[in-house]
Design an enzyme around this catalytic site. Structure first.
Site, PDB file in Angstrom:
ATOM      1  N   ASP A 157       0.940  -1.261   0.036  1.00 36.38           N
ATOM      2  CA  ASP A 157      -0.149  -0.084   0.027  1.00 36.38           C
ATOM      3  C   ASP A 157       0.860   1.182  -0.019  1.00 36.38           C
ATOM      4  OD1 ASP A 157      -2.565  -1.449   0.051  1.00 36.38           O
ATOM      5  OD2 ASP A 157      -2.490  -1.586   2.292  1.00 36.38           O
ATOM      6  N   ASP A 171      -7.189  -1.560  -4.314  1.00 37.74           N
ATOM      7  CA  ASP A 171      -8.217  -1.059  -3.512  1.00 37.74           C
ATOM      8  C   ASP A 171      -9.129  -0.206  -3.983  1.00 37.74           C
ATOM      9  OD1 ASP A 171      -7.043  -3.080  -1.477  1.00 37.74           O
ATOM     10  OD2 ASP A 171      -5.735  -1.315  -0.479  1.00 37.74           O
TER      11      ASP A 171
END
Length: 198
Positions: A157, A171
């Site tokens: 991330d 995401d």
């Protein structure tokens, strides 16, 4: 007599042999073809999925190569920055103790979308499912190939808004696809192009 022959058919007309007529004519004598259902949108689905997947994969590779083990990069002051984070949980860092379960869920989503594609005739649904598929494949790739091990890998991330969880483009694709599916469902549009009006 001609009217009777038209109704019951004669031996050299398709109706007499029990065959259905291939086309009919309107009042002006023009041939009317059955309305086509349209082409399936499988190509759109997989094009969107591949684009989302490659964009996610390339940004993660760049983050690992250039940003990991370095100071975060401020994009919009304190509101948004890029920061490399390894996430063993689901989207936005939820449920880090269930990495294997999230891997199985992602794989199941991919299988369901692949099966649904066979009866997909709606362009908006093709885009939505393509986003879901690309996002699921992006994070599943991390689960399989990144440390600490197969099916337990931590997702990369890097998008870090202020006062919010760190996430990635996979995401984002999953969330956007999910929102679009909810909107389409509320509007009564099915994946096969059928519209339900209440």
């Amino acid at each position: 007599m001609a009217e009777a022959e038209r109704i019951i058919g004669t031996p050299d007309t398709p109706e007499a042999g029990g065959a259905e007529p291939e086309e009919s004519s309107d009042a002006a004598g023009r041939a009317e073809q059955p309305a086509p259902k349209g082409k399936r949108k499988i190509a759109v689905l997989f094009t969107v999925a591949v684009m989302a997947y490659l964009l996610d994969l390339s940004t993660k590779m760049l983050v690992v190569a250039k940003l990991e083990h370095h100071e975060p990069i401020e994009i919009i002051g304190d509101l948004l920055r890029f920061e490399a984070v390894r996430n063993a949980g689901a989207a936005f860092g939820i449920g880090e103790a269930f990495t294997v379960i999230f891997t199985i869920i992602a794989a199941s989503v991919i299988v369901v979308i692949a099966r649904l594609a066979r009866k997909l005739y709606s362009l908006p649904w093709a885009i939505a499912l393509g986003l879901l598929l690309g996002g699921a494949l992006g994070n599943l790739t991390d689960r399989i190939f990144r440390s600490p091990g197969v099916f337990e890998g931590a997702v990369v991330d890097f998008i870090a808004p202020a006062n919010f969880a760190v996430f990635n483009l996979a995401d984002s694709a999953i969330v956007c696809g999910g929102i679009l599916i909810v909107i389409l469902s509320f509007r009564g549009l099915d994946p096969d192009g059928t519209v339900h009006k209440d």
